[in-house]
Design an enzyme around this catalytic site. Structure first.
Site, PDB file in Angstrom:
ATOM      1  N   SER A  18       0.862  -1.168   0.165  1.00 30.72           N
ATOM      2  CA  SER A  18       0.159   0.027  -0.094  1.00 30.72           C
ATOM      3  C   SER A  18       0.997   1.260  -0.154  1.00 30.72           C
ATOM      4  O   SER A  18       1.755   1.275   0.854  1.00 30.72           O
ATOM      5  CB  SER A  18      -0.899   0.054   1.182  1.00 30.72           C
ATOM      6  OG  SER A  18      -1.545   1.137   1.184  1.00 30.72           O
ATOM      7  N   LYS A  62      -1.025  -1.063  -4.612  1.00 24.65           N
ATOM      8  CA  LYS A  62      -2.412  -0.467  -4.147  1.00 24.65           C
ATOM      9  C   LYS A  62      -1.786   0.995  -3.902  1.00 24.65           C
ATOM     10  O   LYS A  62      -0.904   1.504  -3.299  1.00 24.65           O
ATOM     11  CB  LYS A  62      -2.880  -0.944  -2.884  1.00 24.65           C
ATOM     12  CG  LYS A  62      -3.940   0.012  -1.807  1.00 24.65           C
ATOM     13  CD  LYS A  62      -4.377  -0.606  -0.607  1.00 24.65           C
ATOM     14  CE  LYS A  62      -4.704   0.122   0.676  1.00 24.65           C
ATOM     15  NZ  LYS A  62      -5.061  -0.718   1.459  1.00 24.65           N
ATOM     16  N   LYS A 111      -3.289   5.023  -2.840  1.00 26.75           N
ATOM     17  CA  LYS A 111      -4.086   5.887  -2.230  1.00 26.75           C
ATOM     18  C   LYS A 111      -4.634   6.925  -3.301  1.00 26.75           C
ATOM     19  O   LYS A 111      -4.032   7.788  -3.831  1.00 26.75           O
ATOM     20  CB  LYS A 111      -3.664   6.690  -0.991  1.00 26.75           C
ATOM     21  CG  LYS A 111      -3.276   5.413   0.120  1.00 26.75           C
ATOM     22  CD  LYS A 111      -4.520   4.867   0.706  1.00 26.75           C
ATOM     23  CE  LYS A 111      -3.905   3.957   1.897  1.00 26.75           C
ATOM     24  NZ  LYS A 111      -5.097   3.301   2.488  1.00 26.75           N
ATOM     25  N   ASP A 131      -7.296   3.088  -2.997  1.00 27.75           N
ATOM     26  CA  ASP A 131      -8.035   3.070  -1.955  1.00 27.75           C
ATOM     27  C   ASP A 131      -8.377   4.434  -1.428  1.00 27.75           C
ATOM     28  O   ASP A 131      -7.530   5.263  -1.454  1.00 27.75           O
ATOM     29  CB  ASP A 131      -7.183   2.429  -0.639  1.00 27.75           C
ATOM     30  CG  ASP A 131      -7.914   2.263   0.645  1.00 27.75           C
ATOM     31  OD1 ASP A 131      -8.934   2.519   0.622  1.00 27.75           O
ATOM     32  OD2 ASP A 131      -7.300   1.909   1.610  1.00 27.75           O
ATOM     33  N   GLU A 138     -11.217   0.518  -3.214  1.00 29.13           N
ATOM     34  CA  GLU A 138     -11.541   0.046  -1.845  1.00 29.13           C
ATOM     35  C   GLU A 138     -12.066   1.195  -1.126  1.00 29.13           C
ATOM     36  O   GLU A 138     -11.805   2.452  -1.332  1.00 29.13           O
ATOM     37  CB  GLU A 138     -10.162  -0.128  -1.306  1.00 29.13           C
ATOM     38  CG  GLU A 138     -10.089  -0.406   0.402  1.00 29.13           C
ATOM     39  CD  GLU A 138      -8.801  -1.114   0.724  1.00 29.13           C
ATOM     40  OE1 GLU A 138      -7.697  -1.081  -0.127  1.00 29.13           O
ATOM     41  OE2 GLU A 138      -8.569  -1.082   1.990  1.00 29.13           O
ATOM     42  N   ASP A 163     -13.736  -1.885   3.319  1.00 32.56           N
ATOM     43  CA  ASP A 163     -12.724  -2.190   4.246  1.00 32.56           C
ATOM     44  C   ASP A 163     -13.326  -1.522   5.685  1.00 32.56           C
ATOM     45  O   ASP A 163     -13.992  -2.170   6.325  1.00 32.56           O
ATOM     46  CB  ASP A 163     -11.316  -1.168   3.879  1.00 32.56           C
ATOM     47  CG  ASP A 163     -10.434  -1.016   5.150  1.00 32.56           C
ATOM     48  OD1 ASP A 163     -10.595  -1.219   6.410  1.00 32.56           O
ATOM     49  OD2 ASP A 163      -9.563  -0.386   5.052  1.00 32.56           O
ATOM     50  N   LYS A 185      -9.272  -6.947   8.448  1.00 33.78           N
ATOM     51  CA  LYS A 185      -8.242  -6.354   9.415  1.00 33.78           C
ATOM     52  C   LYS A 185      -8.712  -7.140  10.692  1.00 33.78           C
ATOM     53  O   LYS A 185      -9.717  -6.846  11.119  1.00 33.78           O
ATOM     54  CB  LYS A 185      -8.418  -5.002   9.279  1.00 33.78           C
ATOM     55  CG  LYS A 185      -7.830  -4.388   8.085  1.00 33.78           C
ATOM     56  CD  LYS A 185      -7.733  -2.707   8.129  1.00 33.78           C
ATOM     57  CE  LYS A 185      -7.148  -2.215   6.899  1.00 33.78           C
ATOM     58  NZ  LYS A 185      -7.265  -0.860   6.825  1.00 33.78           N
ATOM     59  N   GLY A 212      -3.721  -3.852   6.205  1.00 30.02           N
ATOM     60  CA  GLY A 212      -2.601  -3.567   7.162  1.00 30.02           C
ATOM     61  C   GLY A 212      -2.924  -2.058   7.782  1.00 30.02           C
ATOM     62  O   GLY A 212      -3.954  -1.468   7.145  1.00 30.02           O
TER      63      GLY A 212
END
Ligand code: OSB
Ligand code: MG
Length: 368
Positions: free
Chosen positions: A135, A161, A163, A188, A213, A238, A262, A290
């Site tokens: 990420s 991934k 952001k 995400d 996400e 998530d 998670k 994570g």
């Protein structure tokens, strides 16, 4: 197995680089570690909350109080014969799942050590190695982002991934896809959008993303269901999924096609396994998210990720991406194929460097 005492520690640990999401940036982690004691053995857990209440409502100082005044007192002195019973000890507590999971996961580690087996085996794990992705936080410029991606692709990670947030979305993803047309890529948003953004979100369908996400509100499934009907790209939830009931409701209305599990967010291994089972029976892929964990939380994540339903690469990556020196030995390393082999040792399978933990400790409390 009687839980005799619980030790709480807050450690300060500096990330190798700041990590920025749509809700803020972090450099100095303030991590609560939990150590549970029974019969001469110990188990380790980590509270995966952030420093402030921006990912969810939990935060280091608030979780410390919840752990000290509620989770630990409800657990100490209790006799349990299986770690599946641990979550029920604290189920009177509403919310605060990361605080509850810190103790619950530590009890799983303790029980596995007592049985003399690896935690992954106790959980029912079957995968000899887990698929690892990274990420990558928001960067100032596209060229800095592309440089980071180059490093991680070079290292062999199975998916990248990135952001996104309003203003750092379509054009940025387009730049990444132009450079890397083939890599497994996800985005995400950490709840940065609303249904007003459906046109931009629909345009992301161009980029053959594995998933998008948590685009909408952290506590929403209804609007996500409306959005999923508009998108070809699968939505992965998530923040919105805190339990197997949440997963059932989200899937039944079509709010997502993939779930990020998670451990902290769902309250520990017992609930995580239920979500995994529920999704697997329905052919819904899950993967392990994570929370910038130290080695203790990372090791817990590795054990969970060996379960059969974890069919997509997770956010569990090498220790050195986060820390100059981790608090476990050996550190978590990733093979050139982008995998992390499950450890062979008992419990979480890594040993905690207690001297290092002691030197990083900023406060400590023992509940008896
Ligand atoms: O949404 O997955 C997230 C980090 C902190 C809070 C939320 C998230 C993240 C990450 C980092 O994406 C995952 C990791 O590398 O640990
Ligand atoms: Mg996320």
């Amino acid at each position: 197995m009687k839980i005799e005492r619980i030790e709480l520690r807050e450690i300060g640990l500096q990330l190798v680089a700041p990590f920025e999401t749509s809700f803020g940036a972090t450099t100095e982690r303030r991590i609560i570690l939990v150590k549970v004691f029974s019969d001469g053995l110990v188990g380790w857990g980590e509270c995966t909350c952030n420093e402030g209440p921006f990912y969810n409502h939990e935060s280091t100082d608030a979780s410390w109080i919840v752990l000290k005044d509620f989770v630990a007192p409800l657990t100490v002195g209790r006799d349990i014969y299986h770690p599946n019973m641990a979550a029920a000890l604290t189920s009177r507590i509403r919310g605060n799942k990361m605080a509850r999971a810190a103790v619950e996961t530590a009890i799983w580690d303790l029980f596995a050590r007592r049985e003399g087996v690896p935690l992954w085996e106790l959980l029912g794990g079957v995968q000899p190695e887990i698929a690892s992705g990274v990420s990558i936080g928001l960067q100032e410029t596209d060229s800095e982002l592309l440089k980071k991606i180059a490093t991680e692709v070079e290292a062999g990670y199975q998916r990248i991934k990135i952001k996104i947030k309003p203003g750092r979305d379509y054009d940025m993803v387009k730049a990444v896809r132009r450079e890397y047309p083939k890599i497994g890529l996800t985005v995400d948003a950490n709840s940065a959008y609303t249904l007003d953004d459906v046109d931009m979100l629909r345009k992301l369908d161009e980029f053959d993303l594995m998933l998008i996400e948590q685009p909408l509100a952290y506590d929403d499934i209804i609007d996500h269901a409306s959005l999923q009907r508009e998108l070809r790209t699968p939505i992965c939830l998530d923040e919105s999924i805190l339990s197997v009931d949440d997963a059932r409701k989200a899937l039944s209305i079509g709010a997502c096609r993939i779930i990020n599990i998670k451990l902290g967010r769902v309250g520990g291994h017992t609930e995580a396994r239920k979500i995994q089972d529920f999704c697997r029976e329905r052919g819904v892929p899950v993967w392990c998210g994570g929370m910038l964990e130290s080695g203790v939380g990372r090791a817990q994540n590795i054990a969970m990720s060996t379960l059969p339903g974890f069919t997509m690469p997770g956010d569990v990556s090498a220790s050195k991406r986060y820390w100059h020196e981790d608090i476990i030995v050996p550190e978590v390393e990733v093979t050139s194929r982008g995998t992390i082999p499950r450890p062979g040792g008992k419990g979480i399978g890594y040993s905690v460097n207690e001297a290092r933990v002691e030197s990083l400790t900023v406060r400590k409390d023992v509940i008896v």
